[in-house]
Scaffold this motif. Structure first.
Motif, PDB file in Angstrom:
ATOM      1  N   THR A 104       0.841  -1.193   0.000  1.00 39.11           N
ATOM      2  CA  THR A 104       0.000   0.000   0.000  1.00 39.11           C
ATOM      3  C   THR A 104       0.879   1.247   0.000  1.00 39.11           C
ATOM      4  O   THR A 104       0.651   2.184  -0.748  1.00 39.11           O
ATOM      5  CB  THR A 104      -0.919   0.014   1.244  1.00 39.11           C
ATOM      6  N   PHE A 120      -3.481   6.229  -3.364  1.00 37.54           N
ATOM      7  CA  PHE A 120      -4.229   5.080  -2.825  1.00 37.54           C
ATOM      8  C   PHE A 120      -5.504   4.783  -3.613  1.00 37.54           C
ATOM      9  O   PHE A 120      -6.558   4.520  -3.044  1.00 37.54           O
ATOM     10  CB  PHE A 120      -4.540   5.275  -1.330  1.00 37.54           C
ATOM     11  N   ASP A 121      -5.389   4.863  -4.937  1.00 41.47           N
ATOM     12  CA  ASP A 121      -6.492   4.465  -5.813  1.00 41.47           C
ATOM     13  C   ASP A 121      -6.726   2.971  -5.611  1.00 41.47           C
ATOM     14  O   ASP A 121      -7.850   2.517  -5.413  1.00 41.47           O
ATOM     15  CB  ASP A 121      -6.075   4.784  -7.262  1.00 41.47           C
ATOM     16  N   ASP A 123      -4.998  -0.520  -3.309  1.00 43.50           N
ATOM     17  CA  ASP A 123      -4.209  -0.795  -2.110  1.00 43.50           C
ATOM     18  C   ASP A 123      -3.454  -2.102  -2.353  1.00 43.50           C
ATOM     19  O   ASP A 123      -3.546  -2.683  -3.447  1.00 43.50           O
ATOM     20  CB  ASP A 123      -5.104  -0.874  -0.863  1.00 43.50           C
ATOM     21  N   VAL A 125      -3.867  -5.145  -1.526  1.00 40.65           N
ATOM     22  CA  VAL A 125      -4.672  -6.312  -1.932  1.00 40.65           C
ATOM     23  C   VAL A 125      -5.148  -6.167  -3.379  1.00 40.65           C
ATOM     24  O   VAL A 125      -5.005  -7.084  -4.197  1.00 40.65           O
ATOM     25  CB  VAL A 125      -5.885  -6.500  -0.991  1.00 40.65           C
ATOM     26  N   SER A 126      -5.688  -5.003  -3.708  1.00 36.08           N
ATOM     27  CA  SER A 126      -6.203  -4.846  -5.073  1.00 36.08           C
ATOM     28  C   SER A 126      -5.058  -4.741  -6.089  1.00 36.08           C
ATOM     29  O   SER A 126      -5.243  -5.077  -7.263  1.00 36.08           O
ATOM     30  CB  SER A 126      -7.165  -3.656  -5.167  1.00 36.08           C
ATOM     31  N   HIS A 129      -4.199  -8.323  -6.807  1.00 41.35           N
ATOM     32  CA  HIS A 129      -5.264  -8.793  -7.700  1.00 41.35           C
ATOM     33  C   HIS A 129      -5.007  -8.316  -9.134  1.00 41.35           C
ATOM     34  O   HIS A 129      -5.165  -9.077 -10.099  1.00 41.35           O
ATOM     35  CB  HIS A 129      -6.600  -8.261  -7.169  1.00 41.35           C
ATOM     36  N   THR A 170      -5.782 -11.115   9.161  1.00 43.56           N
ATOM     37  CA  THR A 170      -6.925 -10.953   8.264  1.00 43.56           C
ATOM     38  C   THR A 170      -6.468 -10.408   6.915  1.00 43.56           C
ATOM     39  O   THR A 170      -6.858 -10.896   5.855  1.00 43.56           O
ATOM     40  CB  THR A 170      -7.932  -9.962   8.877  1.00 43.56           C
ATOM     41  N   LYS A 171      -5.624  -9.389   6.989  1.00 44.89           N
ATOM     42  CA  LYS A 171      -5.133  -8.773   5.756  1.00 44.89           C
ATOM     43  C   LYS A 171      -4.268  -9.764   4.972  1.00 44.89           C
ATOM     44  O   LYS A 171      -4.352  -9.835   3.744  1.00 44.89           O
ATOM     45  CB  LYS A 171      -4.329  -7.514   6.116  1.00 44.89           C
ATOM     46  N   GLU A 173      -4.552 -12.943   4.880  1.00 45.05           N
ATOM     47  CA  GLU A 173      -5.439 -13.904   4.228  1.00 45.05           C
ATOM     48  C   GLU A 173      -6.033 -13.302   2.951  1.00 45.05           C
ATOM     49  O   GLU A 173      -6.159 -13.969   1.921  1.00 45.05           O
ATOM     50  CB  GLU A 173      -6.554 -14.313   5.201  1.00 45.05           C
ATOM     51  N   ARG A 174      -6.389 -12.018   3.030  1.00 45.61           N
ATOM     52  CA  ARG A 174      -6.933 -11.355   1.831  1.00 45.61           C
ATOM     53  C   ARG A 174      -5.880 -11.253   0.742  1.00 45.61           C
ATOM     54  O   ARG A 174      -6.185 -11.357  -0.450  1.00 45.61           O
ATOM     55  CB  ARG A 174      -7.457  -9.958   2.188  1.00 45.61           C
TER      56      ARG A 174
ATOM     57  N   LYS B 148      -6.056   6.358   4.840  1.00 45.84           N
ATOM     58  CA  LYS B 148      -5.805   6.054   3.436  1.00 45.84           C
ATOM     59  C   LYS B 148      -7.076   5.606   2.722  1.00 45.84           C
ATOM     60  O   LYS B 148      -7.017   5.200   1.565  1.00 45.84           O
ATOM     61  CB  LYS B 148      -4.744   4.950   3.331  1.00 45.84           C
ATOM     62  N   LEU B 150      -8.639   2.872   2.981  1.00 46.35           N
ATOM     63  CA  LEU B 150      -8.437   1.522   2.462  1.00 46.35           C
ATOM     64  C   LEU B 150      -9.729   0.720   2.570  1.00 46.35           C
ATOM     65  O   LEU B 150     -10.469   0.861   3.540  1.00 46.35           O
ATOM     66  CB  LEU B 150      -7.318   0.822   3.233  1.00 46.35           C
ATOM     67  N   ASN B 152      -9.703  -2.810   1.825  1.00 44.98           N
ATOM     68  CA  ASN B 152      -9.402  -4.243   1.937  1.00 44.98           C
ATOM     69  C   ASN B 152      -8.681  -4.596   3.232  1.00 44.98           C
ATOM     70  O   ASN B 152      -8.008  -5.612   3.313  1.00 44.98           O
ATOM     71  CB  ASN B 152      -8.550  -4.688   0.742  1.00 44.98           C
ATOM     72  N   THR B 193     -11.844  -9.230  -3.032  1.00 45.45           N
ATOM     73  CA  THR B 193     -11.079  -7.987  -3.160  1.00 45.45           C
ATOM     74  C   THR B 193     -11.971  -6.835  -3.625  1.00 45.45           C
ATOM     75  O   THR B 193     -12.673  -6.955  -4.622  1.00 45.45           O
ATOM     76  CB  THR B 193      -9.937  -8.197  -4.180  1.00 45.45           C
ATOM     77  N   GLN B 194     -11.951  -5.765  -2.862  1.00 47.41           N
ATOM     78  CA  GLN B 194     -12.765  -4.596  -3.206  1.00 47.41           C
ATOM     79  C   GLN B 194     -11.923  -3.615  -4.026  1.00 47.41           C
ATOM     80  O   GLN B 194     -10.785  -3.322  -3.661  1.00 47.41           O
ATOM     81  CB  GLN B 194     -13.253  -3.891  -1.935  1.00 47.41           C
ATOM     82  N   ILE B 195     -12.494  -3.134  -5.090  1.00 50.22           N
ATOM     83  CA  ILE B 195     -11.822  -2.118  -5.905  1.00 50.22           C
ATOM     84  C   ILE B 195     -12.764  -0.939  -6.050  1.00 50.22           C
ATOM     85  O   ILE B 195     -13.899  -1.098  -6.526  1.00 50.22           O
ATOM     86  CB  ILE B 195     -11.421  -2.693  -7.282  1.00 50.22           C
ATOM     87  N   PHE B 198     -14.257   5.159  -8.637  1.00 50.83           N
ATOM     88  CA  PHE B 198     -14.239   6.604  -8.410  1.00 50.83           C
ATOM     89  C   PHE B 198     -15.168   7.346  -9.368  1.00 50.83           C
ATOM     90  O   PHE B 198     -15.328   8.554  -9.260  1.00 50.83           O
ATOM     91  CB  PHE B 198     -12.812   7.148  -8.491  1.00 50.83           C
TER      92      PHE B 198
END
Lengths: 292, 211
Positions: A104, A120-121, A123, A125-126, A129, A170-171, A173-174, B148, B150, B152, B193-195, B198
């Motif tokens: 991040t 931070f468009d 993070d 995890v994404s 992905h 938790t994070k 795992e994601r 931030k 965030l 996720n 996963t969340q995106i 915007f």
């Protein structure tokens, strides 16, 4: 070479970290890396670490690769939106840089340009992905890539000694669900905490590299305790650093402490990641003392 | 100013497990609210025997006001399995903070509308992102409770439970983790996963300029 291939082979994977300079002269960094760090499997190159503007991570990775070293491209979401992040991932693949560490990133307020807009468009995890999506030949907008898709070893970070270890797991795992293939940790000074963490983290089945910082002084340890998230140096270690100032100044105490931590944690992890923070020259001695 | 829109009907109906207590906020003068659509959803839930009670109020974002209003409905609420709130994101968070034992869900997404902001008390904040996350986070907004924004989970920047960026602010994701643990809903943290989109909120988007 992909760092994941080394894990697959069962190697205890050693990486170290280098920070690009604030300027365009990189010869010193490359010389130090070749002299002291050629024995490690891979070299992380930080991405404007601590939100301090520096020479770019990707360009530095390319220079290290050309010098025969194996770079890990650190990429944060702080300074780029999803278009720039994907573009830089493609650039990395085109330059033959296969190892990624996707984060991040620290907030802009903490760095040397606190007025900057934090992006931070995406993070961590994404971003993982997204890297995985690119590997399948499609971008985040759903558009096909032209030609051969890139292929990466996708790494991520986790903070085992954080005081919010549940949220960290938790994070983690994601991140695994999103496609993370290996982990590097925040610096560990308390093997007991790390071992407890690994007992819970091993269920995810991903290799974890123990994070190590060689402590340079009692002052540095106290500073980290007060200011750096996820780092806790126990009082006994601070006392040890204080006991013989000359020995500490020479780096001997720090190397002894770091080697002890590595030895204690080694049975529970799949590698070690050393953040030398300017003490790159001490890495060979540390690895030797740790028996790696 | 802001507008709320109902979440799509299928995801809305799938939120309701067991019997729901419905709270409608008819809002402030600044709010554009989907009254007819909300009434239609209520009718549908009611027809299926899934409504434990209904409360309609304005300014549920005002804690004193809401506390008094809720007091009159506590019997019905205790019979319900969850609370479904038709309001902006501030209203949902205010309800969630007062009904800590209950699953509190947002029925609406909140969008900004250029112009004068309402006189919303700022105990809770809504980022007006247009894709409300409160149903995944136990009624604590990750957009405004995390430096931030965030979506996720926690970054590595929490120290002693406080945010590295603003040491006076508790880490939003630690609050979310605690809340979901208390609700027995830690499974929500394993959401896909969340995106963020915007294009869903913000000034100058189609949503806001055509209203």
């Amino acid at each position: 070479m992909k760092i994941t291939e080394l894990f697959d082979r069962g190697e205890f994977v050693v990486s170290a970290e280098v920070g690009p300079p604030k300027g365009i002269h990189i010869d010193h960094l490359v010389e130090e890396a070749k002299t002291y760090l050629s024995g490690v499997h891979a070299l992380n190159v930080t991405d404007n670490q601590s939100s301090v503007m520096r020479l770019g991570s990707l360009a530095t990775c390319k220079v290290l690769k050309d010098a025969g070293l194996n770079p890990i491209y650190q990429l944060t979401c702080r300074d780029r939106n999803r278009i720039a992040l994907q573009s830089d991932l493609l650039s990395a693949a085109m330059l033959g840089i296969e190892n990624l560490l996707l984060l991040t990133g620290d907030h802009t307020r903490l760095g040397d340009h606190p007025q900057a807009k934090p992006v931070f468009d995406l993070d961590s995890v994404s971003l993982i992905h997204t890297a995985k999506l690119l590997e399948s030949g499609v971008d985040l907008g759903g558009n096909p890539l032209v030609g051969q898709a890139p292929s990466f070893a996708k790494g991520a970070v986790v903070s085992p000694c954080s005081d919010s270890v549940d949220a960290q797991l938790t994070k983690m795992e994601r991140k695994v669900a999103a496609g993370a293939e290996y982990f590097q940790t925040q610096a560990v000074f308390d093997p007991e905490k790390f071992i407890q963490f690994m007992e819970r983290a091993k269920q995810f089945g991903k290799p974890v590299q123990l994070g190590i910082i060689i402590p340079k002084s009692a002052g540095m340890a106290k500073f980290m305790n007060d200011n750096v998230a996820g780092i806790h140096v126990p009082a006994a270690l601070i006392a040890e650093l204080k006991a013989d100032k000359e020995k500490t100044k020479a780096g001997i105490t720090g190397i002894e402490i770091a080697a002890r931590i590595i030895k204690a944690c080694k049975p529970y992890c799949q590698g070690v990641h050393i953040m030398a923070l300017g003490w790159e020259s001490k890495v060979p001695a540390l690895l030797e003392l740790a028996g790696i | 100013m802001l507008i709320t829109k109902l979440k799509d009907k299928q995801s809305l109906l799938s939120l309701v497990s067991g019997k729901a207590f419905l709270i409608h906020c008819h809002g402030c003068m600044e709010l554009s609210f989907p009254l007819e659509e909300a009434a239609a959803v209520q009718k549908e839930l009611s027809g299926a025997g899934k409504v434990a009670g209904v409360m309609t109020a304005d300014y549920i974002c005002n804690p004193e006001n809401l506390r008094l209003r809720l007091r009159a409905h506590m019997d019905e609420i205790s019979q319900a399995d969850m609370v479904l709130v038709f309001s902006c994101g501030v209203g949902v968070q205010t309800v969630a903070s007062m009904l800590e034992e209950m699953k509190v869900c947002a029925a609406c997404d909140t969008y900004p509308l250029p112009g004068f902001q309402g006189l919303t008390p700022l105990e809770h904040d809504c980022g007006q992102c247009g894709e409300c996350y409160l149903n995944l986070t136990g009624g604590i907004c990750p957009i405004t409770a995390c430096s931030k924004s965030l979506v996720n989970g926690q970054c590595g920047g929490a120290k002693n439970g406080m945010c590295e960026v603003d040491p006076t602010m508790e880490c939003g994701w630690e609050r979310i983790q605690r809340r979901l643990a208390a609700l027995g809903r830690l499974d929500l943290l394993k959401s896909p996963t969340q995106i963020r989109n915007f294009a869903a909120g913000g000034e100058g988007t189609k949503e806001t300029t055509t209203v």
